[in-house]
Each structure stands twice: as C-alpha cells, then as structure tokens.
Design a protein around this motif. Structure first.
Motif, short mmCIF file in Angstrom:
data_model
loop_
_atom_site.label_atom_id
_atom_site.label_comp_id
_atom_site.label_asym_id
_atom_site.label_seq_id
_atom_site.Cartn_x
_atom_site.Cartn_y
_atom_site.Cartn_z
N GLN A 175 0.83 -1.22 0.00
CA GLN A 175 0.00 0.00 0.00
C GLN A 175 0.86 1.26 0.00
OE1 GLN A 175 -3.29 -0.32 -0.19
NE2 GLN A 175 -3.27 -2.55 0.06
N ASN A 176 2.12 1.09 0.30
CA ASN A 176 3.02 2.25 0.34
C ASN A 176 4.46 1.75 0.23
OD1 ASN A 176 3.84 1.38 3.02
ND2 ASN A 176 1.86 2.17 3.71
N GLU A 177 5.39 2.69 0.12
CA GLU A 177 6.79 2.32 -0.08
C GLU A 177 7.35 1.56 1.13
OE1 GLU A 177 9.23 5.35 -2.07
OE2 GLU A 177 10.82 4.81 -0.66
N TYR A 229 11.82 4.07 7.16
CA TYR A 229 10.45 3.61 6.93
C TYR A 229 9.79 3.23 8.25
CZ TYR A 229 11.93 3.22 2.06
OH TYR A 229 12.41 3.49 0.81
N GLU A 246 4.72 -1.10 9.33
CA GLU A 246 4.20 -1.53 8.03
C GLU A 246 4.58 -2.97 7.69
OE1 GLU A 246 1.93 0.26 6.05
OE2 GLU A 246 1.93 1.27 8.00
N LEU A 293 5.70 6.53 5.71
CA LEU A 293 5.18 5.47 4.85
C LEU A 293 5.59 5.69 3.40
CD1 LEU A 293 1.44 5.37 6.01
CD2 LEU A 293 3.36 4.07 6.92
N ALA A 327 3.80 7.02 1.08
CA ALA A 327 2.67 6.50 0.31
C ALA A 327 2.50 7.23 -1.02
CB ALA A 327 1.38 6.59 1.13
N ASP A 328 2.66 8.55 -1.00
CA ASP A 328 2.45 9.32 -2.23
C ASP A 328 3.51 8.98 -3.28
OD1 ASP A 328 0.28 10.49 -1.11
OD2 ASP A 328 1.34 12.32 -0.48
N TYR A 364 5.16 6.29 -3.57
CA TYR A 364 4.91 4.94 -4.08
C TYR A 364 3.82 4.95 -5.15
CZ TYR A 364 4.01 -0.09 -4.00
OH TYR A 364 3.86 -1.40 -4.36
N ARG A 365 2.75 5.65 -4.83
CA ARG A 365 1.62 5.72 -5.76
C ARG A 365 2.02 6.35 -7.08
NH1 ARG A 365 -3.97 4.93 -4.66
NH2 ARG A 365 -4.98 6.13 -6.29
N GLN A 423 -6.02 3.39 0.70
CA GLN A 423 -5.57 4.48 -0.17
C GLN A 423 -6.72 5.35 -0.64
OE1 GLN A 423 -2.98 3.09 -3.34
NE2 GLN A 423 -2.46 1.23 -2.21
#
Lengths: 393, 234
Positions: free
Chosen positions: A122-124, A208, A212, A264, A266-267, A269-270, A304
């Motif tokens: 869901q994220n890096e 990180y 997670e 995380l 997350a952005d 990664y996305r 997400q």
C-alpha cells in the motif's frame, strides 16, 4: 511417543554415518554475513551456487516477464539501495510480471520482485519491508545454509535407507524421508524469522515506519480469509512461519524500532506505480480469483481511498463472476468509477456489456455509443458495432 | 526432470554396457553446391562438471566446469585444424542481445533434444513406436535464424556432462567391491549433433558414455572430443 522412536533411529544411525562420513570434506567458505562486494571462491560449494546462478541470471535478464520500464526500475533500485546501503551494488533487482504476492532472493544477489507484491503493497514502507526481508536472506547466505543442510540430511537419508533396508524394514525409509523433510522445513522457518528480523531493522534504519512490516501480513491474512479454498496459499506457507505468527512478531518488534521522522512514503509509491497500475489490475483480474480480488480491492480502497481504477476493476470482477446479485453491484461500481477522476473509457464498454446481458438494449446502445464516441480508434470497434446491429437471437 | 531422465538413461545404458560411442546418421557427407563448400558452424559447447559425493549425489562444480569448458573448446578447435574439418567457430557474444538470447535457447534446446535421443534412440525398452526405427529428430525450423545471421549450412552442437567420484565415494566403491557390490562411480556422458540449418534436422548424432575420462585436463578433453567426433561427415 514419536520422539523417543525418532531419537532411537537417529541415535542408532550415528555410528554408521560417522564412519561413512569420515571420507567427506566440506568444501566450505566461512559462514556468517557477507561483506560488501563479496564473491565466493570459485572452487567452493558457494562458488558453484553463484556460478550456476549467474548463468541462469543471463536468461532471466532478458526474460519477457521482466518489466523494463526505466523509471520504475530506477525507483525500485533506489528503495533497494536505501535498505542495502553498502551492499546495494551486490544486489540486482528484476521486476517480474507475475501477479502473486512474492519476492525472492538468489544466493548471488539476484532479487526478483513480483508485480503481485507491488499491487498489494500500500506504500513504499510495505515494499521496503519485503525487500528488506529478501536482502536479509542474501546477507545471511540462507540458500547456502539450506543447501548444506540438505546435503547433510540427504546423506543421512542414504545411510538410513541402506541401514533400514538391510534390517528388512524398507517401508520405514519413507518415514525417515518425511522426518528429514520436516527438519528442512523447520530450518527454513528459522531462516524466515531471521530475515524478518533483518528486514525490519533495515527498513527502520532507512527511515520507513516499521509497523508496516506487520501490516503487509495483516493485509495478506485478510485477503486470504476471502478465499473459499484457503489451501491455495501454496507451497510458500509450508516453508514459512504462519502469517499470523509473523504479523504478531513484527508488530511487537516494531515498537522498539520506531523513531521520529519515519514515514510510509505513500504518495511517492503511488506516483511511481501510476503508469503500471492498470497492468497490475488487469493481471489480478486474469487470475479469476474473484472473492480474493474483491477483498484485495476493498483493502486498497480502505487504505488508499477508492479511485476510479479500484471502482472500475471491482465492477469488472462482479461482471465477470456473473453470480446472482452481481449485476447491480457491477453497475454500481461502474457508476462510482465515473464520478472519480481519470476513469478509464472502458467503463462504458463494460456498462454496455452488463446492460446487454440484462437484455436492456437501450441502455446498452447508449453505453456502447458513448464508448465509441470517447474512443474513436478502439480496436474492438467492429465487435462493438456488431453488438449494436445484430438483434438478439 | 531432465536430470532424472538423464539419470535413468545413464543407469540403463550402463547396465546394457554398449560400446563407448555409437553413431546415428541421416547423411554420410555434407551436401555441396557448385558455388561454395558447405559451411559448418561450431556452436559454443555446453559443458558441466560435477562431483559424485560419498552417497551418490552429484554436485555441480564451478571451477571444474570452467576448466572443462575451456579444455573442450580448445580441443575442438585443435581437432578442427588437425582434421581440416573447416568448422567455423561461432562467437555467441558478438551477436546482438536479441539474437544471442535466441541462440542461447537453441543451445539449451539441443541439450533437451539430445537427451531425448539418448533415451529413446539408444535404449531398447524406451524406443518410441511412432519412430518405427527411423532417426528423424529435429531442433525445428527456428534454426533458420542461425542460417540467416551466419550464412552457414550446418551447425555442430556439443554437450558434455561429467562427474567424478569424491574421495568418500571412492572409499565406498572399494568397500562395495570387497563385499561384492558394484557401486557406481563418476560417469562421462556427452553427445554431438550435426544440425541442418535449413530445417533443424539432426543429420548426424554421436554419443559418448563411459565411466572413464576426465575433462578437467586438456589431454582428457582432447581424447573425449576426438571420440565424440569420430565419423563426423565432411
């Protein structure tokens, strides 16, 4: 009762195996963690592992399953180098288009990352948790250890087989093989625990959020819970500790690795995954594991937020499964997708197909017309037009 | 799977104890045109050397394999000159990436087809009824790719696997001999195929299977190479 008998068999074995092994020599390189830039001696057992793996890697390099997108490869390589630090030059990463949750590490530092993992992370930080685990296998030379254990156990099996065979109880040798296999699996489970430990160390040191690592397992457990045939988890779970155990252990460990400033990512990664995202969903759909896919999409939407692709592909699962009550679910999902940004044009075609199935030709014609209007060069234009002109038989 | 089948083939073949080499062929000489002499490509050799451990497991050895590959390649080059075979050495590494990949696959395919020939052509119980005694194996028309890139008419493939008994294994063999039990030692198995690059057909095939020989030495490689190439059509 099993234990005394096993000890008895093994005990009785010691004398003859010690005798037989007297002629053997281990052509070993020293065990323990590898240094940066390490290459084993070609004449050693480890040298042979590397040599033949290097050869295999030559074919892997140009396998048509390898994703070659430069930006994506650069991105994953950056994550690896953050984790592996001084060792990052020793690890080569191949992104394999395989829609299952896994990554693997070969003894020579060839790492495979499967696209099914990339869809599920869901994220890096979650990707880093799994890659850190694989790097742990490399650093601790786990394959070499397993090969050496297998060798010793294999020799043991040969002696056991001979010994019991002579004693006239040949049927027993199957049991001894089973025992040996069980020992191998136990050994492997210990390695997995060690790799988990290294993984969480590396990921938290690289900035990180360590929690997670356990989230990866929590998600996988949740996804698998939707599977009507839970055994389909496959061979992975015979050699690995249970996902529940790993999740719990990693959760407990995370507390001691938490530091301010961990993230995380997350952005990031996305963003990195964006060009690949449709391929990932398409491949997941092709597995035809509808309940699991729906659960997976639900997890993605929850963590997400539901975007147009998640909604659209949820609709696709309902449409393809075509079970009782799936049609309204599909239409609802497609309609949600249309309200979200960057909805794929294909949503109109899918809507058309669902309406056609339902016998609602007016709605079908409207949806197909919209599809062809928005996608004038569609390569399935003729097919769609045939739906519009041919009356149902 | 391949190892298993090779193992079965090996075991049976040794039991049947035929002579060390044994040839099958469709042609006795290369087909010639008016314009030029036939061109035969010498493909990169596929050689792996293993150690037979005390209890009969084979373990690949990197240093031996490297030496064996080098010795066999040299032996082939020397044999080529000595017998004036006019084989054209083929440097796979000079090919562009895509082509090299395909040709690498071709070398692996030769290993697979050759193992099938060993099993189904040489072993009476494993003979395929559909073959009706014919020798008509092929690598398939994809070999044309090789013809296009090199302008050759034939290619010679060379496959060798050799295992050597470890000290422990020799000890067991000696104990076995004392007790009247035959314990298998290391085995040399190999085959060479001449492939017609128009259609991929294996037009000449020779196999070598014996408990002696040593590819780890230049002399041993020379001897095995000469045995395998006996009767190669010119």
């Amino acid at each position: 009762m099993n234990h005394p008998s096993r000890r008895h068999v093994l005990g009785g074995l010691c004398a003859c195996s010690a005798l037989a092994l007297a002629g053997c020599q281990t052509t070993g390189s020293p065990a323990g963690r590898v240094n940066a830039g390490y290459r084993p001696d070609l004449a050693s057992d480890e040298g042979a592992l590397w040599y033949f793996m290097d050869r295999e890697e030559q074919s892997y390099k140009r396998s048509r399953f390898v994703l070659r997108d430069a930006a994506l490869n650069d991105y994953v390589r950056e994550v690896v180098s953050r984790l592996a630090d001084a060792h990052s030059g020793d690890i080569r990463t191949y992104i394999m288009r395989t829609p299952y949750f896994n990554a693997s590490m070969a003894p020579n530092g060839m790492m495979q990352v499967w696209t099914g993992l990339m869809l599920r992370a869901q994220n890096e930080a979650q990707l880093a948790a799994v890659l850190g685990h694989e790097i742990g296998h490399y650093l601790e030379r786990h394959t070499l250890q397993r090969v050496r254990a297998a060798r010793e156990q294999g020799d043991l099996a040969a002696v056991l087989g001979i010994g019991l065979g002579v004693a006239g109880v040949g049927a027993l040798s199957n049991i001894s093989n089973l025992m040996i296999l069980a020992n191998l699996y136990a050994f492997s489970r210990d390695q997995e625990r060690q790799a988990d430990q290294i993984g969480i160390e590396l990921m938290s040191a690289a900035g990180y959020a360590p929690i997670e690592a356990s989230a990866v397992w929590a998600q996988l457990i949740e996804e698998r819970s939707a599977d009507p045939d839970p055994k389909s988890g496959g061979v992975l779970f015979a050699t690995h500790p249970s996902s529940e155990e790993r999740m719990q252990t990693l959760k407990t460990q995370a507390e001691s690795f938490e530091k301010p400033g961990q993230d995380l990512f997350a952005d990031r990664y996305r963003q990195a995954l964006a060009p690949l995202r449709r391929t990932l969903f398409d491949d997941e759909l092709r597995l035809r594991q509808y309940p699991r896919s729906l659960k997976l999409f639900e997890i993605i939407a929850r963590t997400q937020g539901e975007d147009a692709l998640v909604a659209f592909y949820s609709g696709e699962v309902y449409r393809l499964r075509h079970a009782d009550g799936d049609r309204p679910q599909a239409i609802a999902a497609y309609e949600r997708a249309q309200t979200l940004a960057d909805c794929p044009v294909d949503v109109h075609r899918s809507l058309g197909l669902v309406h056609l199935q339902a016998g609602d030709r007016t709605a079908a014609e409207r949806a197909f017309g919209e599809y062809l209007r928005l996608n004038p060069t569609a390569n399935d234009r003729q097919m769609i037009q045939s739906y519009l002109t041919v009356s149902p038989s | 799977m391949r190892t298993l089948r090779l193992g079965v083939a090996l075991g049976l073949a040794l039991l049947l104890a035929a002579c060390a080499t044994n040839t099958h062929k469709q042609i006795t000489e290369l087909s010639r045109t008016q314009e030029r002499a036939p061109r035969v490509l010498l493909m990169p050799v596929d050689v792996e050397l293993m150690e037979l451990t005390t209890f009969g497991r084979t373990e690949p050895k990197a240093d031996w394999t490297e030496a064996g590959t080098r010795h066999v390649s040299t032996a082939l080059a020397d044999y080529n000159v000595e017998r004036d075979l006019q084989l054209v050495p083929f440097d796979l590494d000079k090919m562009p990436d895509g082509v090299r990949d395909e040709l690498n696959q071709l070398i692996k395919l030769h290993g697979a087809v050759g193992n099938s020939i060993l099993l189904h052509q040489y072993l009476e119980p494993a003979k395929l009824p559909s073959k009706q005694g014919k020798f008509d194996w092929s690598l398939g028309p994809q070999v044309k790719r090789l013809k296009e890139t090199t302008d050759a008419d034939y290619a010679l493939f060379f496959f060798m696997r050799d295992s050597y008994s470890s000290g422990g294994r020799v000890a067991i063999m000696m104990v076995g001999a004392l007790m009247g039990v035959a314990v298998q030692g290391g085995v040399q198995v190999g085959f060479a195929s001449l492939v017609d690059l128009n259609d991929g057909n294996v037009v000449w095939f020779n196999r070598l299977m014996r408990p002696q020989g040593d590819l780890r030495s230049a002399q041993g490689a020379k001897e095995s190479t000469a045995m395998l190439l006996t009767g190669l059509p010119k």
